[in-house]
Design a protein around this motif. Sequence first.
Motif, PDB file in Angstrom:
ATOM      1  N   GLN A  14       1.037  -1.067   0.321  1.00  0.00           N
ATOM      2  CA  GLN A  14       0.160  -0.072   0.292  1.00  0.00           C
ATOM      3  C   GLN A  14       1.031   1.565  -0.335  1.00  0.00           C
ATOM      4  N   GLY A  15       1.522   1.121   0.503  1.00  0.00           N
ATOM      5  CA  GLY A  15       2.877   2.220   0.389  1.00  0.00           C
ATOM      6  C   GLY A  15       3.320   2.289  -0.685  1.00  0.00           C
ATOM      7  N   LEU A  16       3.802   1.304  -1.278  1.00  0.00           N
ATOM      8  CA  LEU A  16       4.777   1.317  -2.533  1.00  0.00           C
ATOM      9  C   LEU A  16       3.620   1.883  -3.522  1.00  0.00           C
ATOM     10  N   LYS A  17       2.007   1.955  -3.447  1.00  0.00           N
ATOM     11  CA  LYS A  17       1.279   2.415  -4.070  1.00  0.00           C
ATOM     12  C   LYS A  17       1.675   3.607  -3.886  1.00  0.00           C
ATOM     13  N   TRP A  18       1.439   4.659  -2.915  1.00  0.00           N
ATOM     14  CA  TRP A  18       1.248   5.277  -3.081  1.00  0.00           C
ATOM     15  C   TRP A  18       2.328   6.245  -3.380  1.00  0.00           C
ATOM     16  N   THR A  19       3.548   5.819  -3.227  1.00  0.00           N
ATOM     17  CA  THR A  19       5.289   6.403  -3.353  1.00  0.00           C
ATOM     18  C   THR A  19       5.540   5.962  -5.075  1.00  0.00           C
ATOM     19  N   ILE A  20       4.686   5.207  -5.416  1.00  0.00           N
ATOM     20  CA  ILE A  20       4.756   5.403  -7.243  1.00  0.00           C
ATOM     21  C   ILE A  20       3.995   6.196  -7.947  1.00  0.00           C
ATOM     22  N   LEU A  21       2.649   6.464  -7.461  1.00  0.00           N
ATOM     23  CA  LEU A  21       1.620   7.890  -7.278  1.00  0.00           C
ATOM     24  C   LEU A  21       1.821   9.076  -7.265  1.00  0.00           C
ATOM     25  N   LEU A  22       2.165   9.262  -6.281  1.00  0.00           N
ATOM     26  CA  LEU A  22       3.377  10.376  -6.368  1.00  0.00           C
ATOM     27  C   LEU A  22       4.565  10.844  -6.834  1.00  0.00           C
ATOM     28  N   ALA A  23       5.577  10.104  -7.083  1.00  0.00           N
ATOM     29  CA  ALA A  23       5.868   9.707  -8.570  1.00  0.00           C
ATOM     30  C   ALA A  23       5.386  10.459  -9.838  1.00  0.00           C
ATOM     31  N   VAL A  24       5.198   9.461 -10.635  1.00  0.00           N
ATOM     32  CA  VAL A  24       4.538  10.101 -11.136  1.00  0.00           C
ATOM     33  C   VAL A  24       3.247  10.973 -11.703  1.00  0.00           C
ATOM     34  N   ILE A  25       2.990  11.649 -10.153  1.00  0.00           N
ATOM     35  CA  ILE A  25       2.170  12.956 -10.858  1.00  0.00           C
ATOM     36  C   ILE A  25       3.372  14.281 -10.176  1.00  0.00           C
ATOM     37  N   GLY A  26       4.488  13.759  -9.603  1.00  0.00           N
ATOM     38  CA  GLY A  26       5.233  15.039  -9.311  1.00  0.00           C
ATOM     39  C   GLY A  26       5.647  15.227 -11.169  1.00  0.00           C
ATOM     40  N   PHE A  27       6.283  14.176 -11.320  1.00  0.00           N
ATOM     41  CA  PHE A  27       6.778  14.284 -12.882  1.00  0.00           C
ATOM     42  C   PHE A  27       6.191  14.572 -13.949  1.00  0.00           C
ATOM     43  N   LEU A  28       5.038  14.253 -13.754  1.00  0.00           N
ATOM     44  CA  LEU A  28       3.651  14.072 -15.102  1.00  0.00           C
ATOM     45  C   LEU A  28       3.762  16.043 -15.337  1.00  0.00           C
ATOM     46  N   GLY A  29       3.363  16.455 -14.202  1.00  0.00           N
ATOM     47  CA  GLY A  29       3.342  17.751 -13.431  1.00  0.00           C
ATOM     48  C   GLY A  29       4.060  19.117 -13.570  1.00  0.00           C
ATOM     49  N   GLY A  30       5.138  17.946 -12.839  1.00  0.00           N
ATOM     50  CA  GLY A  30       7.075  18.660 -13.124  1.00  0.00           C
ATOM     51  C   GLY A  30       7.023  19.304 -14.841  1.00  0.00           C
ATOM     52  N   GLY A  31       6.292  17.922 -15.396  1.00  0.00           N
ATOM     53  CA  GLY A  31       6.929  17.900 -17.021  1.00  0.00           C
ATOM     54  C   GLY A  31       6.125  19.137 -17.758  1.00  0.00           C
ATOM     55  N   ALA A  32       5.026  19.096 -17.274  1.00  0.00           N
ATOM     56  CA  ALA A  32       3.827  20.045 -17.834  1.00  0.00           C
ATOM     57  C   ALA A  32       4.968  21.612 -17.434  1.00  0.00           C
TER      58      ALA A  32
END
Length: 216
Positions: A14-32
């Motif tokens: 469950q912690g891994l799920k939030w780690t991946i989700l946070l990384a994806v949001i940070g990367f996509l939002g930061g990419g934009a």
Amino acid sequence: MGPIGGNELFFLLQGLKWTILLAVIGFLGGGAFGVLIALLRTAQNRVARTVTTGYIAVFQGTPLLMQLFVVYYGVALLGVDVNAWIAVAIAFTLHASAFLGEIWRGAIEAVPRGQTEAAKALGLHYVSRMKDVVLPQALKISMPATIGFLVQLIKGTSLAAIVGFIELTRAGQIVSNQTYRPLLVFGIVGLIYFIICWPLSHLGSGIEKRMAKAAR
């Protein structure tokens, strides 16, 4: 010492799920935002270059941990009640946008100037030059560095635990406190990070080697 069974492993996942989700949001939002910053950094407008240079300097010159604190407690001072999830998502997006913006700025400037001059000679306006000529080449050039930053971002999510966000590292700490087996628990946590990050690092290295061969 308590046993590490299915419930404990499920909690880590469950912690891994939030780690991946946070990384994806940070990367996509930061990419934009990073694309916008890269374009402003390479624009002819001096004010735009100065502002974005200062923005990058702030986020590259301060620790990510401090940025998490400032966003988490700073938003609260403005009278806005946000939970830890939203605060860390904002912080990681801002952090990633500065680093990705600088990576892509370098890639844009690495595109041979003759490409831009040829596009101008063909009568292409700025948007078409960037979208059809410059950015596709810059994306290829920046791919190894971009993947490398993604790996660092994934590992950096462990700092989100400092503001109460339960991601993989924080989940491991909770399980460790319950079972009194820190070496085993954090060995598992480290293995999970390795399984995620090593293939990405290997991919980035492979792309960099292929690009180096093609340039010879």
